[in-house]
Design a protein around this motif. Structure first.
Motif, PDB file in Angstrom:
ATOM      1  N   ILE A  27       1.082  -1.277  -0.129  1.00 40.87           N
ATOM      2  CA  ILE A  27      -0.474   0.467   0.384  1.00 40.87           C
ATOM      3  C   ILE A  27       0.897   1.408   0.294  1.00 40.87           C
ATOM      4  O   ILE A  27       1.622   1.416   0.814  1.00 40.87           O
ATOM      5  N   GLY A  28       1.031   1.566  -1.389  1.00 43.16           N
ATOM      6  CA  GLY A  28       1.706   2.696  -1.202  1.00 43.16           C
ATOM      7  C   GLY A  28       0.811   4.090  -0.326  1.00 43.16           C
ATOM      8  O   GLY A  28      -0.055   3.992  -0.642  1.00 43.16           O
ATOM      9  N   LYS A  29       1.957   4.986   0.757  1.00 46.44           N
ATOM     10  CA  LYS A  29       1.145   6.467   0.560  1.00 46.44           C
ATOM     11  C   LYS A  29       1.109   7.350  -0.192  1.00 46.44           C
ATOM     12  O   LYS A  29       1.723   7.717  -1.194  1.00 46.44           O
ATOM     13  N   PRO A  30      -0.275   7.929   0.081  1.00 39.30           N
ATOM     14  CA  PRO A  30      -0.936   8.844  -0.869  1.00 39.30           C
ATOM     15  C   PRO A  30      -0.434   9.929  -1.016  1.00 39.30           C
ATOM     16  O   PRO A  30       0.420  10.593  -2.285  1.00 39.30           O
ATOM     17  N   MET A  31       0.485  10.382   0.210  1.00 41.56           N
ATOM     18  CA  MET A  31       1.818  12.393  -0.457  1.00 41.56           C
ATOM     19  C   MET A  31       2.852  11.499  -0.977  1.00 41.56           C
ATOM     20  O   MET A  31       3.392  11.804  -1.488  1.00 41.56           O
ATOM     21  N   ALA A  32       3.279  10.046  -0.585  1.00 48.72           N
ATOM     22  CA  ALA A  32       4.394   9.345  -1.374  1.00 48.72           C
ATOM     23  C   ALA A  32       4.283   9.335  -2.695  1.00 48.72           C
ATOM     24  O   ALA A  32       5.659   9.813  -3.602  1.00 48.72           O
ATOM     25  N   LEU A  33       3.214   9.175  -3.199  1.00 50.21           N
ATOM     26  CA  LEU A  33       2.733   9.085  -4.517  1.00 50.21           C
ATOM     27  C   LEU A  33       2.247  10.101  -5.249  1.00 50.21           C
ATOM     28  O   LEU A  33       2.906  10.502  -6.495  1.00 50.21           O
ATOM     29  N   VAL A  34       2.084  10.960  -4.590  1.00 53.85           N
ATOM     30  CA  VAL A  34       1.587  12.055  -5.550  1.00 53.85           C
ATOM     31  C   VAL A  34       2.805  13.088  -5.076  1.00 53.85           C
ATOM     32  O   VAL A  34       3.203  13.781  -6.251  1.00 53.85           O
ATOM     33  N   PHE A  35       4.120  12.825  -4.289  1.00 55.33           N
ATOM     34  CA  PHE A  35       5.024  13.612  -4.684  1.00 55.33           C
ATOM     35  C   PHE A  35       6.184  13.022  -5.929  1.00 55.33           C
ATOM     36  O   PHE A  35       7.147  13.799  -6.576  1.00 55.33           O
ATOM     37  N   ARG A  36       6.032  11.823  -5.381  1.00 58.25           N
ATOM     38  CA  ARG A  36       6.756  11.087  -6.614  1.00 58.25           C
ATOM     39  C   ARG A  36       6.089  11.535  -7.886  1.00 58.25           C
ATOM     40  O   ARG A  36       6.720  11.763  -9.422  1.00 58.25           O
ATOM     41  N   GLY A  37       4.785  12.063  -8.134  1.00 54.34           N
ATOM     42  CA  GLY A  37       3.973  12.208  -9.736  1.00 54.34           C
ATOM     43  C   GLY A  37       4.637  13.532  -9.988  1.00 54.34           C
ATOM     44  O   GLY A  37       5.383  13.471 -11.050  1.00 54.34           O
ATOM     45  N   PHE A  38       4.316  13.819  -8.948  1.00 50.14           N
ATOM     46  CA  PHE A  38       4.686  15.333  -9.235  1.00 50.14           C
ATOM     47  C   PHE A  38       6.421  15.480 -10.253  1.00 50.14           C
ATOM     48  O   PHE A  38       6.291  17.056 -10.582  1.00 50.14           O
ATOM     49  N   LEU A  39       7.266  14.989  -8.559  1.00 52.03           N
ATOM     50  CA  LEU A  39       8.607  15.218  -9.210  1.00 52.03           C
ATOM     51  C   LEU A  39       9.287  14.577 -10.852  1.00 52.03           C
ATOM     52  O   LEU A  39       9.436  15.586 -11.684  1.00 52.03           O
ATOM     53  N   VAL A  40       8.251  13.352 -11.180  1.00 51.67           N
ATOM     54  CA  VAL A  40       8.550  13.130 -12.697  1.00 51.67           C
ATOM     55  C   VAL A  40       7.946  14.036 -13.654  1.00 51.67           C
ATOM     56  O   VAL A  40       8.978  14.290 -14.726  1.00 51.67           O
ATOM     57  N   ASN A  41       6.666  14.496 -13.110  1.00 48.24           N
ATOM     58  CA  ASN A  41       6.817  15.892 -14.208  1.00 48.24           C
ATOM     59  C   ASN A  41       6.878  16.885 -14.029  1.00 48.24           C
ATOM     60  O   ASN A  41       7.250  17.684 -15.316  1.00 48.24           O
ATOM     61  N   VAL A  42       7.272  17.637 -13.314  1.00 49.68           N
ATOM     62  CA  VAL A  42       7.615  18.792 -12.715  1.00 49.68           C
ATOM     63  C   VAL A  42       9.406  18.518 -13.319  1.00 49.68           C
ATOM     64  O   VAL A  42       9.449  20.182 -14.005  1.00 49.68           O
ATOM     65  N   SER A  43      10.022  17.802 -13.357  1.00 52.82           N
ATOM     66  CA  SER A  43      11.479  18.061 -14.076  1.00 52.82           C
ATOM     67  C   SER A  43      11.425  16.812 -15.081  1.00 52.82           C
ATOM     68  O   SER A  43      12.513  16.683 -16.148  1.00 52.82           O
ATOM     69  N   ASN A  44      10.151  16.872 -16.153  1.00 49.87           N
ATOM     70  CA  ASN A  44      10.479  16.467 -17.430  1.00 49.87           C
ATOM     71  C   ASN A  44      10.774  17.169 -18.344  1.00 49.87           C
ATOM     72  O   ASN A  44       9.591  18.296 -18.907  1.00 49.87           O
ATOM     73  N   PRO A  45      11.607  18.286 -19.187  1.00 50.69           N
ATOM     74  CA  PRO A  45      11.874  19.069 -19.791  1.00 50.69           C
ATOM     75  C   PRO A  45      11.335  18.433 -21.638  1.00 50.69           C
ATOM     76  O   PRO A  45      10.976  20.372 -22.135  1.00 50.69           O
ATOM     77  N   LYS A  46      10.434  17.514 -22.106  1.00 49.86           N
ATOM     78  CA  LYS A  46       9.555  17.001 -22.676  1.00 49.86           C
ATOM     79  C   LYS A  46       8.091  18.365 -22.759  1.00 49.86           C
ATOM     80  O   LYS A  46       7.583  18.651 -23.907  1.00 49.86           O
ATOM     81  N   ALA A  47       7.576  18.323 -21.563  1.00 51.14           N
ATOM     82  CA  ALA A  47       6.556  19.002 -21.158  1.00 51.14           C
ATOM     83  C   ALA A  47       7.004  20.290 -21.080  1.00 51.14           C
ATOM     84  O   ALA A  47       6.037  21.491 -21.543  1.00 51.14           O
ATOM     85  N   LEU A  48       8.116  20.825 -20.987  1.00 53.97           N
ATOM     86  CA  LEU A  48       8.328  22.168 -20.640  1.00 53.97           C
ATOM     87  C   LEU A  48       8.112  22.370 -22.063  1.00 53.97           C
ATOM     88  O   LEU A  48       8.495  23.912 -22.308  1.00 53.97           O
ATOM     89  N   VAL A  49       9.058  22.010 -22.642  1.00 57.97           N
ATOM     90  CA  VAL A  49       9.161  22.622 -24.240  1.00 57.97           C
ATOM     91  C   VAL A  49       7.698  22.805 -24.481  1.00 57.97           C
ATOM     92  O   VAL A  49       7.980  23.816 -25.717  1.00 57.97           O
ATOM     93  N   PHE A  50       7.302  21.538 -24.312  1.00 55.47           N
ATOM     94  CA  PHE A  50       5.953  22.126 -25.457  1.00 55.47           C
ATOM     95  C   PHE A  50       4.848  23.391 -25.029  1.00 55.47           C
ATOM     96  O   PHE A  50       4.800  23.955 -25.563  1.00 55.47           O
ATOM     97  N   MET A  51       5.681  23.204 -23.636  1.00 58.95           N
ATOM     98  CA  MET A  51       4.679  24.513 -23.159  1.00 58.95           C
ATOM     99  C   MET A  51       4.747  25.949 -23.359  1.00 58.95           C
ATOM    100  O   MET A  51       4.198  26.644 -24.134  1.00 58.95           O
ATOM    101  N   LEU A  52       6.022  25.740 -24.167  1.00 57.95           N
ATOM    102  CA  LEU A  52       6.967  27.054 -24.126  1.00 57.95           C
ATOM    103  C   LEU A  52       6.423  27.296 -26.177  1.00 57.95           C
ATOM    104  O   LEU A  52       6.597  28.586 -26.304  1.00 57.95           O
ATOM    105  N   ALA A  53       6.429  26.372 -26.226  1.00 56.59           N
ATOM    106  CA  ALA A  53       5.967  26.107 -28.053  1.00 56.59           C
ATOM    107  C   ALA A  53       4.627  26.521 -27.984  1.00 56.59           C
ATOM    108  O   ALA A  53       4.203  27.278 -29.080  1.00 56.59           O
ATOM    109  N   VAL A  54       3.625  25.850 -27.468  1.00 53.05           N
ATOM    110  CA  VAL A  54       1.988  25.846 -27.824  1.00 53.05           C
ATOM    111  C   VAL A  54       1.745  26.840 -26.664  1.00 53.05           C
ATOM    112  O   VAL A  54       0.794  28.105 -27.131  1.00 53.05           O
ATOM    113  N   LEU A  55       1.466  27.345 -25.573  1.00 48.77           N
ATOM    114  CA  LEU A  55       1.395  28.058 -24.569  1.00 48.77           C
ATOM    115  C   LEU A  55       0.755  30.040 -25.166  1.00 48.77           C
ATOM    116  O   LEU A  55       0.400  30.636 -25.266  1.00 48.77           O
TER     117      LEU A  55
END
Length: 136
Positions: free
Chosen positions: A107-135
Motif C-alpha cells: 500500500i503506497g502512502k498517498p502523499m509519497a505517490l503524489v510527490f513522486r508523480g509531481f517530481l516526474v512531471n515537474v522535471s520533464n523537459p519534454k512537457a516544458l518545451v511543449f508548453m513553451l512552444a504552444v502556450l
C-alpha cells in the motif's frame, strides 16, 4: 483562433499524447504496483507538476528558461538523474506477485505517490518545451 493554428495545435497534442513519456510510465507503474485506486494519487501528483509548469510558462519564467541554456540543462539533467534513480530503485526491487490470488499488495502512502508523480512531471523537459512552444 485561425483554423490553421488550431489544426496545428490539435495535431501537436495528438503526437505528444500518443508518445508515451515519463508520466505514462509512472502512471502504469504505480497502478500495477499499488492498484487502480492508489494509482490516482500518482496521477494527481503528475497533474500538480503539470500545473506548476503551466504557471511557470504563463508567468514568463519559461521564456527565461528557453533563453538560458544553463537553466534548461539544469532542469533537463535533474530530470535525467531522477529517472535514473527511479530506474535503479526499480531494478533492485524484488519482484511482486501480480496474480489475483496474491496475498496482499503493498500500500503506497498517498502523499509519497503524489510527490513522486509531481517530481516526474515537474522535471520533464519534454512537457516544458511543449508548453513553451504552444502556450504563448
Amino acid at each position: 483562433m485561425v483554423l490553421q493554428t488550431w489544426l496545428a495545435f490539435f495535431a501537436a497534442c495528438w503526437v505528444i499524447s500518443l508518445s508515451p513519456g515519463a508520466g505514462a510510465i509512472a502512471s502504469m507503474s504505480s497502478g500495477l504496483r499499488y492498484g487502480f485506486w492508489r494509482g490516482y494519487w500518482n496521477a494527481l501528483g503528475l497533474q500538480l507538476g503539470l500545473a506548476l509548469q503551466i504557471a511557470i510558462v504563463a508567468a514568463g519564467v519559461g521564456a527565461i528558461l528557453a533563453a538560458s541554456a544553463t537553466a534548461f540543462y539544469a532542469i533537463k539533467w535533474f530530470g535525467v538523474a531522477y529517472l535514473v534513480y527511479l530506474a535503479v530503485k526499480q531494478w533492485r526491487a524484488l519482484p511482486n506477485d501480480m496474480s489475483d490470488d496474491a496475498a496482499v499488495r503493498q500500500i503506497g502512502k498517498p502523499m509519497a505517490l503524489v510527490f513522486r508523480g509531481f517530481l516526474v512531471n515537474v522535471s520533464n523537459p519534454k512537457a516544458l518545451v511543449f508548453m513553451l512552444a504552444v502556450l504563448p
